[in-house]
Design a protein around this motif. Structure first.
Motif, mmCIF file in Angstrom:
data_model
loop_
_atom_site.group_PDB
_atom_site.id
_atom_site.type_symbol
_atom_site.label_atom_id
_atom_site.label_comp_id
_atom_site.label_asym_id
_atom_site.label_seq_id
_atom_site.Cartn_x
_atom_site.Cartn_y
_atom_site.Cartn_z
ATOM 1 N N GLU A 1 0.839 -1.197 0.000
ATOM 2 C CA GLU A 1 0.000 0.000 0.000
ATOM 3 C C GLU A 1 0.881 1.257 0.000
ATOM 4 N N LYS A 2 0.517 2.240 -0.796
ATOM 5 C CA LYS A 2 1.327 3.443 -0.927
ATOM 6 C C LYS A 2 0.772 4.607 -0.104
ATOM 7 N N SER A 3 1.708 5.417 0.410
ATOM 8 C CA SER A 3 1.334 6.625 1.143
ATOM 9 C C SER A 3 2.086 7.806 0.534
ATOM 10 N N GLU A 4 1.358 8.771 0.006
ATOM 11 C CA GLU A 4 1.988 9.957 -0.586
ATOM 12 C C GLU A 4 2.703 10.769 0.483
ATOM 13 N N PHE A 5 2.164 10.766 1.704
ATOM 14 C CA PHE A 5 2.793 11.495 2.812
ATOM 15 C C PHE A 5 4.177 10.912 3.118
ATOM 16 N N VAL A 6 4.255 9.595 3.167
ATOM 17 C CA VAL A 6 5.535 8.936 3.439
ATOM 18 C C VAL A 6 6.507 9.195 2.290
ATOM 19 N N LYS A 7 6.005 9.145 1.062
ATOM 20 C CA LYS A 7 6.847 9.387 -0.119
ATOM 21 C C LYS A 7 7.442 10.793 -0.078
ATOM 22 N N LYS A 8 6.636 11.761 0.275
ATOM 23 C CA LYS A 8 7.080 13.152 0.313
ATOM 24 C C LYS A 8 8.144 13.368 1.380
ATOM 25 N N ASN A 9 8.000 12.715 2.519
ATOM 26 C CA ASN A 9 8.896 12.969 3.642
ATOM 27 C C ASN A 9 10.126 12.070 3.684
ATOM 28 N N ILE A 10 10.016 10.866 3.114
ATOM 29 C CA ILE A 10 11.126 9.908 3.236
ATOM 30 C C ILE A 10 11.722 9.512 1.888
ATOM 31 N N GLY A 11 10.901 9.541 0.837
ATOM 32 C CA GLY A 11 11.423 9.188 -0.476
ATOM 33 C C GLY A 11 10.948 7.851 -0.998
ATOM 34 N N VAL A 12 10.219 7.104 -0.169
ATOM 35 C CA VAL A 12 9.593 5.848 -0.604
ATOM 36 C C VAL A 12 8.144 5.872 -0.132
ATOM 37 N N TYR A 13 7.326 4.961 -0.688
ATOM 38 C CA TYR A 13 5.901 4.990 -0.383
ATOM 39 C C TYR A 13 5.520 4.293 0.928
ATOM 40 N N SER A 14 6.361 3.430 1.415
ATOM 41 C CA SER A 14 6.056 2.727 2.668
ATOM 42 C C SER A 14 7.351 2.223 3.300
ATOM 43 N N VAL A 15 7.285 1.919 4.598
ATOM 44 C CA VAL A 15 8.488 1.500 5.327
ATOM 45 C C VAL A 15 8.301 0.159 6.035
ATOM 46 N N ALA A 16 7.347 0.080 6.942
ATOM 47 C CA ALA A 16 7.222 -1.089 7.818
ATOM 48 C C ALA A 16 7.100 -2.402 7.055
ATOM 49 N N GLU A 17 6.197 -2.440 6.070
ATOM 50 C CA GLU A 17 5.974 -3.690 5.334
ATOM 51 C C GLU A 17 7.168 -4.100 4.474
ATOM 52 N N PRO A 18 7.712 -3.209 3.629
ATOM 53 C CA PRO A 18 8.858 -3.639 2.813
ATOM 54 C C PRO A 18 10.086 -4.009 3.629
ATOM 55 N N VAL A 19 10.306 -3.319 4.743
ATOM 56 C CA VAL A 19 11.445 -3.646 5.605
ATOM 57 C C VAL A 19 11.277 -5.041 6.192
ATOM 58 N N ALA A 20 10.085 -5.323 6.743
ATOM 59 C CA ALA A 20 9.813 -6.648 7.312
ATOM 60 C C ALA A 20 9.898 -7.725 6.235
ATOM 61 N N TYR A 21 9.418 -7.407 5.059
ATOM 62 C CA TYR A 21 9.438 -8.334 3.923
ATOM 63 C C TYR A 21 10.870 -8.671 3.513
ATOM 64 N N LEU A 22 11.694 -7.651 3.360
ATOM 65 C CA LEU A 22 13.074 -7.863 2.905
ATOM 66 C C LEU A 22 13.910 -8.642 3.919
ATOM 67 N N LEU A 23 13.789 -8.292 5.185
ATOM 68 C CA LEU A 23 14.636 -8.925 6.197
ATOM 69 C C LEU A 23 14.135 -10.308 6.622
ATOM 70 N N SER A 24 12.960 -10.686 6.167
ATOM 71 C CA SER A 24 12.459 -12.033 6.473
ATOM 72 C C SER A 24 12.573 -12.954 5.262
ATOM 73 N N GLY A 25 13.221 -12.476 4.219
ATOM 74 C CA GLY A 25 13.365 -13.307 3.028
ATOM 75 C C GLY A 25 12.111 -13.368 2.189
ATOM 76 N N GLY A 26 11.308 -12.303 2.242
ATOM 77 C CA GLY A 26 10.107 -12.250 1.408
ATOM 78 C C GLY A 26 8.892 -12.911 2.017
ATOM 79 N N ASN A 27 8.834 -12.971 3.343
ATOM 80 C CA ASN A 27 7.707 -13.643 3.995
ATOM 81 C C ASN A 27 7.024 -12.687 4.977
#
Length: 352
Positions: free
Chosen positions: A306-332
């Motif tokens: 899910e994308k957030s324009e607010f997060v994109k504007k302030n951080i440079g990506v659309y989301s943080v919690a989910e992609p971070v958890a996804y990447l560090l768990s090997g895609g799970n």
């Protein structure tokens, strides 16, 4: 991917030798394992080896502090005398192996289960075509050991020492110990009675329940929880988030999903949050690593979430919690984004 306070999963190995033949064997072992530091005497020292100094006895004490596995290529009697002053217990001592310089026998001398000496003995015996010498009761009786199971999933058990000792004793003496797991972990379960549920436990002495849950439904006092430590909590938050708010929020999040804190492997966030005091403080309080994922890594997979324009504007990506958890768990990704006051959490589950 950038990582801060990352977990060290590499086993540090020392190969200790005092003869030329043993040193040559150590070179072969290092090559086959792809790891290991070779220690030898000043007379035999050469490029690629480390001098034993000032003495073998004193050096052994230092190696106990620096390495996870010590492989002595020499007589067992010498090794016993060298390690004796430094022994504490099987939960702290490194794995100790002894190999004769003809590579006929590989002996698991100390810390067979927790330290991994038995596992390394089997591995080296296979690599060297040698005879593995293992004397732990569960192994010689062809039974699994609770401490081995716990180690394989980086698991937590309350009153670990006493529980392991009791369960392993019962297994060796043909006690009926049940094992119930909510996921299909690849475990050595020899000697355990595998269960499909936590019902009808009357015929069992004890039951090992492998779960992430903080609270369990069964009232039976036979149940012993074994908590696998394989959950990654991805965190997104506003700059200068209040420390107490973050702590209260994560506690509420874990309580809501009935997750035991011992199941958490690490906290994680984006590189912009590498110095976010609230997350750093939370990681310190929970005694967990705080891992960081770069924006470049997140950009590659952020379309999945899910994308957030607010997060994109302030951080440079659309989301943080989910992609971070996804990447560090090997895609799970296990638990999707959960929002609080300017804070988001998600959980990834590392497959074991």
């Amino acid at each position: 991917m950038i990582r801060i306070l990352s977990m060290n999963t590499d086993s540090k190995i020392a190969l200790i030798t005092v003869t030329k033949k043993a040193k040559e064997l150590a070179k072969v072992i290092k090559l086959k394992l792809g790891a290991g530091d070779i220690y030898t005497t000043s007379k035999l020292c050469e490029k690629g080896t480390i001098e034993i100094s000032p003495s073998l006895s004193e050096m052994t004490g230092e190696l106990f502090k620096q390495y996870d596995t010590l492989i002595f290529i020499m007589a067992t009697g010498i090794v016993v005398r060298m390690i004796a002053p430094y022994l504490q217990d099987k939960f702290k001592d490194p794995a100790i192996l002894v190999i004769d310089e003809e590579a006929k026998n590989v002996i698991s001398l100390l810390s067979g289960h927790i330290g991994g000496a038995n596992q390394m003995t089997h591995k080296l015996s296979s690599l060297l075509d040698a005879n593995p010498v293992i004397t732990t009761s569960t192994d010689v009786n062809s039974k699994a050991a609770l401490d081995n199971i716990a180690k394989s999933i980086d698991g937590y058990i309350e009153h670990f020492r006493e529980t392991v000792k009791d369960i392993n004793y019962r297994l060796v003496h043909e006690g009926k110990i049940g094992l119930y797991q909510e996921e299909d972990y690849r475990l050595d379960t020899r000697g355990f009675t595998l269960l499909d549920s936590l019902e009808n436990l009357e015929a069992l002495e004890k039951v090992i329940y492998i779960t992430h849950k903080k609270r369990i439904d069964s009232p039976s006092d036979k149940i012993i929880k074994l908590i696998p430590r394989n959950l990654v909590i991805g965190i997104g938050c506003r700059k200068d988030t209040n420390k107490q708010l973050l702590e209260d929020s994560v506690n509420h999040f874990l309580e809501h999903y009935n997750i035991d804190t011992h199941a958490i492997k690490c906290l994680a966030s984006i590189d912009v949050k590498a110095h976010e005091k609230a997350i750093i403080k939370l990681a310190e309080k929970l005694e967990l690593p705080f891992e960081i994922v770069s924006r470049a890594e997140i950009e590659k997979i952020e379309h999945l979430f899910e994308k957030s324009e607010f997060v994109k504007k302030n951080i440079g990506v659309y989301s943080v919690a989910e992609p971070v958890a996804y990447l560090l768990s090997g895609g799970n990704l296990w638990i999707k984004k959960h929002k609080y006051q300017g804070i988001t959490f998600a959980i990834g589950r590392i497959k074991l």
